[in-house]
Design a protein around this motif. Structure first.
Motif, mmCIF file in Angstrom:
data_model
loop_
_atom_site.group_PDB
_atom_site.id
_atom_site.type_symbol
_atom_site.label_atom_id
_atom_site.label_comp_id
_atom_site.label_asym_id
_atom_site.label_seq_id
_atom_site.Cartn_x
_atom_site.Cartn_y
_atom_site.Cartn_z
ATOM 1 N N GLY A 1 0.781 -1.227 0.000
ATOM 2 C CA GLY A 1 0.000 0.000 0.000
ATOM 3 C C GLY A 1 0.811 1.274 0.000
ATOM 4 O O GLY A 1 0.243 2.360 -0.112
ATOM 5 N N GLU A 2 2.158 1.148 0.113
ATOM 6 C CA GLU A 2 2.957 2.368 0.047
ATOM 7 C C GLU A 2 2.834 3.037 -1.321
ATOM 8 O O GLU A 2 3.126 4.223 -1.481
ATOM 9 C CB GLU A 2 4.435 2.062 0.366
ATOM 10 N N ARG A 3 2.370 2.271 -2.332
ATOM 11 C CA ARG A 3 2.182 2.831 -3.679
ATOM 12 C C ARG A 3 0.768 3.376 -3.882
ATOM 13 O O ARG A 3 0.461 3.869 -4.961
ATOM 14 C CB ARG A 3 2.474 1.757 -4.734
ATOM 15 N N TRP A 4 -0.090 3.226 -2.890
ATOM 16 C CA TRP A 4 -1.478 3.639 -3.068
ATOM 17 C C TRP A 4 -1.685 5.141 -2.926
ATOM 18 O O TRP A 4 -2.746 5.647 -3.277
ATOM 19 C CB TRP A 4 -2.374 2.923 -2.064
ATOM 20 N N ILE A 5 -0.711 5.836 -2.365
ATOM 21 C CA ILE A 5 -0.809 7.300 -2.259
ATOM 22 C C ILE A 5 0.207 7.884 -3.228
ATOM 23 O O ILE A 5 1.423 7.796 -3.012
ATOM 24 C CB ILE A 5 -0.562 7.790 -0.818
ATOM 25 N N GLU A 6 -0.288 8.440 -4.302
ATOM 26 C CA GLU A 6 0.561 8.946 -5.383
ATOM 27 C C GLU A 6 0.912 10.419 -5.126
ATOM 28 O O GLU A 6 0.049 11.229 -4.778
ATOM 29 C CB GLU A 6 -0.183 8.815 -6.713
ATOM 30 N N THR A 7 2.170 10.762 -5.305
ATOM 31 C CA THR A 7 2.609 12.154 -5.192
ATOM 32 C C THR A 7 2.402 12.858 -6.534
ATOM 33 O O THR A 7 2.848 12.357 -7.574
ATOM 34 C CB THR A 7 4.093 12.233 -4.803
ATOM 35 N N LEU A 8 1.746 13.988 -6.513
ATOM 36 C CA LEU A 8 1.577 14.829 -7.697
ATOM 37 C C LEU A 8 2.483 16.040 -7.511
ATOM 38 O O LEU A 8 2.160 16.945 -6.740
ATOM 39 C CB LEU A 8 0.120 15.255 -7.847
ATOM 40 N N PRO A 9 3.631 16.071 -8.163
ATOM 41 C CA PRO A 9 4.628 17.118 -7.899
ATOM 42 C C PRO A 9 4.038 18.532 -7.952
ATOM 43 O O PRO A 9 3.316 18.874 -8.883
ATOM 44 C CB PRO A 9 5.662 16.899 -9.017
ATOM 45 N N ARG A 10 4.331 19.281 -6.920
ATOM 46 C CA ARG A 10 3.927 20.689 -6.768
ATOM 47 C C ARG A 10 2.413 20.863 -6.631
ATOM 48 O O ARG A 10 1.931 21.983 -6.541
ATOM 49 C CB ARG A 10 4.442 21.550 -7.931
#
Length: 517
Positions: free
Chosen positions: A88-97
């Motif tokens: 689940g560490e991949r379940w929260i996606e970072t959207l840069p900026r």
């Protein structure tokens, strides 16, 4: 006595979040996230698959406080660690900026007491059309090829702006399992499911693909591709492009049928646009008159809706060219086309319709092909860009480009609603090269694809007359005037800025077929 609100639980994968206590439960094991972590996770789950800005997340976790952005970064890292047991560490996606987005398994929400009583929770499903691409079944020697092709299909579908595509990590949990499309739809929260298989034998590869409605289980589209093994990477790209190109119009047709069952007064801007599209696709002015009020309603709701502007441009083009060549329709077509470009720089379909109006009605072919090429850079599988580009090239007398682009469009989407236009472009190109038998063959295909469109009969009449088959040519010309009573050879050619040499040859043939000057 006031009724107490029920505790809310969010379930996703093997986890459940108790929103009241902040407990994250996996199986029977709870892990306290803390108030701020729970608030962040709850907001991400509530907006599953949609971007959530940093400001909104900070306000949820630290309401009314001015905190450094690094605090948010630390809390998100802690959430990922809490979920990592199931990947689940991949379940929260970072959207840069921008912020973050939850891209994990589908989320169900329900009150705790209701769940204990045996009532099922409500699945959070995206409002716009949604699709999951399952891993294709494959023989052992075709494993890497099948996975690579599915990855390319997911990437291609993700470029279609109006479509929500489940992330690979979620859809690939179905690897090696017998997939019932209804169950997949419930588990992944999607309306459509694409599945298939890859088999290799010696120097041959066979790919089967099927698109199904997850609610009914009914097949919407199916195709088989048989290819000789050569450059496998090139073949992988070719098949992925073909699948994506065929799926887009099939999904649109399915969505139109779904929306037709809804009350007209309940439609939002997206649904109004989809409802209008078949009338726009007809190419005829009477149907454009039905489409335009719906597009105007959509634009009243969303003035910057690029595709609504693109379809409005096409509707006015249909009225201009086949209902009296009125200047107000030409100028409206160009105005909406320019607005589609302004608001739709990331929308391949909007750019495509805009390019067509600029080429046909503004007579600016350089701007038209700039728009077509921008659309294809965004989404190379946009068959309509190739098809409408071929028409602009055909009237410009660019026979080679007209044939090349039309063939590319038909190869991507052989049953496209606009396939008739691709054959029409081929007829123009062959006529330009004095290949009248080939022109007649293409014109017949155009006519079969859309017999209610007057220009398909124009090309047929010209080709038959050039072959000396005057009785058939006159019958085709009569159909032109029945569908488009205002048709006049010279004004029609002026309306599309037909290349002078092509206009002279076509005009001679059409006069011989009995059409008025």
């Amino acid at each position: 006595m006031a009724q107490q609100s029920q505790p809310v639980t969010y379930k996703f994968g093997s986890f459940a979040l108790d929103a009241e206590t902040g407990a994250l439960i996996r199986g029977n094991t709870p892990a306290l996230l803390g108030q701020r972590g729970a608030a962040l996770l709850r907001l991400l789950l509530e907006r599953a698959s949609s971007p959530v800005g940093k400001d909104a997340l900070i306000e949820a976790a630290w309401p009314g406080l001015n905190v450094e952005e690094s605090n948010l970064t630390v809390q998100i890292a802690a959430l990922r660690r809490a979920l990592e047991q199931d990947g689940g560490e991949r379940w929260i996606e970072t959207l840069p900026r921008r912020g973050y987005r939850y891209v994990g398994p589908p989320v169900t929400r329900g009150d705790t007491n209701a769940d204990e009583a045996g009532n099922s929770a409500t699945l959070c499903v995206p409002e716009k059309p949604s699709i999951a691409v399952l891993p294709f079944g494959h023989s052992v020697e075709a494993a890497w090829f099948a996975d690579g092709m599915v990855d390319d299909i997911i990437t291609g579908l993700s470029r279609i702006r109006w479509l929500f595509v489940i992330a690979r990590n979620s859809s690939f949990v179905w690897r090696g399992r017998v997939a019932d499309v209804k169950q997949v739809g419930r588990d992944l929260g999607v309306r459509y499911v694409l599945q298939g298989s890859v088999r290799r034998a010696d120097d041959r590869v066979r790919i089967n693909a099927q698109l199904a409605d997850a609610a009914s289980g009914a097949h919407i589209w199916a195709e088989r591709y048989d290819r000789t093994v050569g450059d496998l990477f090139a073949l992988q790209d070719e098949i992925a492009l073909a699948v994506v190109g065929a799926i887009e119009p099939s999904l649109r047709r399915a969505e139109v049928e779904r929306i037709r069952r809804k009350r007209p007064d309940s439609l939002d801007a997206y649904e109004l646009v989809l409802r209008a599209q078949p009338d726009v696709d007809s190419g005829m002015p009477d149907r454009a008159a039905i489409a335009l009020p719906q597009l105007q309603r959509a634009l009243a709701l969303e003035p910057t809706y690029a595709l609504a502007h693109g379809l409005a441009a096409m509707s006015h083009h249909n009225r201009f060219l086949r209902a009296g060549l009125k200047e107000e329709d030409r100028s409206a077509s160009v105005r909406h086309a320019r607005l589609a470009i302004v608001h739709g720089r990331d929308d391949a379909l909007a750019l495509t319709f805009a390019g067509f109006s600029l080429g046909m009605d503004a007579h600016d072919r350089q701007a038209a092909f700039a728009a077509f090429e921008a659309a294809l850079a965004l989404s190379p599988s946009t068959a309509l860009a190739w098809i409408l580009g071929s028409v602009v090239a055909g009237w410009a007398g660019e026979a080679e480009r007209a044939v090349d682009w039309s063939e590319r469009g038909i190869r991507l989407s052989p049953f496209d609603p606009w396939a008739f236009a691709a054959y029409d472009a081929q007829a123009l190109a062959h006529f330009c090269r004095d290949r009248y038998a080939e022109a007649a063959s293409a014109a017949y295909k155009s006519n079969l694809a859309n017999p209610a469109h007057s220009i398909t009969w124009v090309q047929l009449a010209a080709s038959l007359a050039a072959l000396g088959r005057f009785e058939e040519a006159k019958a085709a010309a009569a159909c032109v005037l029945e569908l488009q009573p205002t048709f006049r050879i010279s004004s029609q050619f002026a309306g599309v800025a037909c290349a002078p040499e092509l206009a002279a040859k076509l005009g001679e043939a059409l006069r011989a077929a009995g059409l008025p000057e």
